[in-house]
Design a protein around this motif. Structure first.
Motif, PDB file in Angstrom:
ATOM      1  N   LEU A   1       6.376  -4.049   1.451  1.00 40.69           N
ATOM      2  CA  LEU A   1       5.580  -5.229   1.804  1.00 40.69           C
ATOM      3  C   LEU A   1       5.008  -5.923   0.570  1.00 40.69           C
ATOM      4  N   ARG A   2       4.842  -5.189  -0.522  1.00 37.85           N
ATOM      5  CA  ARG A   2       4.329  -5.788  -1.764  1.00 37.85           C
ATOM      6  C   ARG A   2       5.428  -6.495  -2.549  1.00 37.85           C
ATOM      7  N   ASP A   3       6.677  -6.183  -2.254  1.00 44.19           N
ATOM      8  CA  ASP A   3       7.805  -6.816  -2.930  1.00 44.19           C
ATOM      9  C   ASP A   3       7.761  -8.325  -2.659  1.00 44.19           C
ATOM     10  N   ASP A   4       8.236  -9.121  -3.600  1.00 45.23           N
ATOM     11  CA  ASP A   4       8.222 -10.583  -3.465  1.00 45.23           C
ATOM     12  C   ASP A   4       8.958 -11.065  -2.221  1.00 45.23           C
ATOM     13  N   VAL A   5      10.023 -10.357  -1.826  1.00 47.87           N
ATOM     14  CA  VAL A   5      10.802 -10.792  -0.664  1.00 47.87           C
ATOM     15  C   VAL A   5      10.226 -10.257   0.643  1.00 47.87           C
ATOM     16  N   GLY A   6       9.258  -9.363   0.578  1.00 42.41           N
ATOM     17  CA  GLY A   6       8.656  -8.817   1.783  1.00 42.41           C
ATOM     18  C   GLY A   6       9.621  -7.930   2.538  1.00 42.41           C
TER      19      GLY A   6
ATOM     20  N   ARG B   1       4.479  -9.509   4.509  1.00 38.59           N
ATOM     21  CA  ARG B   1       4.099  -9.245   3.121  1.00 38.59           C
ATOM     22  C   ARG B   1       2.636  -8.855   3.064  1.00 38.59           C
ATOM     23  N   ILE B   2       2.292  -8.106   2.028  1.00 35.43           N
ATOM     24  CA  ILE B   2       0.876  -7.855   1.750  1.00 35.43           C
ATOM     25  C   ILE B   2       0.411  -8.966   0.831  1.00 35.43           C
ATOM     26  N   ALA B   3      -0.625  -9.686   1.266  1.00 32.88           N
ATOM     27  CA  ALA B   3      -1.154 -10.793   0.467  1.00 32.88           C
ATOM     28  C   ALA B   3      -1.764 -10.231  -0.812  1.00 32.88           C
ATOM     29  N   SER B   4      -1.464 -10.853  -1.934  1.00 33.41           N
ATOM     30  CA  SER B   4      -2.039 -10.395  -3.195  1.00 33.41           C
ATOM     31  C   SER B   4      -3.490 -10.845  -3.274  1.00 33.41           C
ATOM     32  N   ASP B   5      -4.302  -9.993  -3.864  1.00 35.31           N
ATOM     33  CA  ASP B   5      -5.751 -10.275  -3.957  1.00 35.31           C
ATOM     34  C   ASP B   5      -6.066 -11.275  -5.027  1.00 35.31           C
TER      35      ASP B   5
END
Length: 174
Positions: A119-124, A170-174
């Motif tokens: 989920l942290r990968d750019d492509v989700g 995706r996990i949203a970046s902080d």
């Protein structure tokens, strides 16, 4: 003043006398379903609350000090809240503030860690891709995203429809 049963008043009074405000141990005669019912009623009314600890100690059948364990095996204690103290006529020492939620750190090398990595990968990742990588069923993946990642770990999950892939998370970046 809140109306309490005799058993509820005894439980809250005993907890108020303990330095750590732990509700356990319960009175010796209160066990099994009766204990669950009384504790459930007190929790529903906000007079006691669960506290997750970092301890990996197991809950014991006698309900000595640990109420239960969470899915990671951490001990969950019960403590009397300020509202519970007020219900038995004791002024809280400090204003009733909600403690900041504990941010947990995901364990490495687990299926959950693999899902987070995807989920942290750019492509989700799609649900189907996570299912394939973890061996979980689709409803387990959705539950893990909602429960473990969002609620317990405080992560923000976003989703969007991607042409040719379907819904991508995706996990949203902080």
């Amino acid at each position: 003043m809140t109306k309490l049963s005799d058993t509820q008043a005894i439980i809250l009074g005993a907890a108020a006398q303990r330095d750590d405000r732990n509700v356990l141990p319960l009175p010796g005669s209160l066990r099994g379903g009766a204990a669950q019912k009384v504790i459930g009623a007190l929790m529903k009314r906000g007079l006691i609350a669960e506290t997750v600890t970092d301890q990996l100690a197991k809950a014991d059948p006698a309900l000595n000090r640990i109420w239960r364990n969470d899915e990671d095996g951490c001990a969950i204690l019960l403590h009397v809240t300020d509202a519970g103290l007020a219900a038995i006529g004791i002024e809280p020492e400090q204003p009733d503030t909600k403690p900041a939620p504990k941010t947990r750190k995901p364990r490495t090398g687990t299926k959950q860690a693999r899902m987070i990595e995807m989920l942290r990968d750019d492509v989700g990742a799609t649900i189907d891709e996570i299912v394939e990588a973890t061996g979980w069923q689709a409803h387990t993946v959705r539950g893990a995203m909602s429960g473990a990642l969002k609620k317990k770990l405080g992560m923000t999950i976003t989703s969007e429809k991607v042409e040719g892939r379907g819904r991508v998370y995706r996990i949203a970046s902080d």
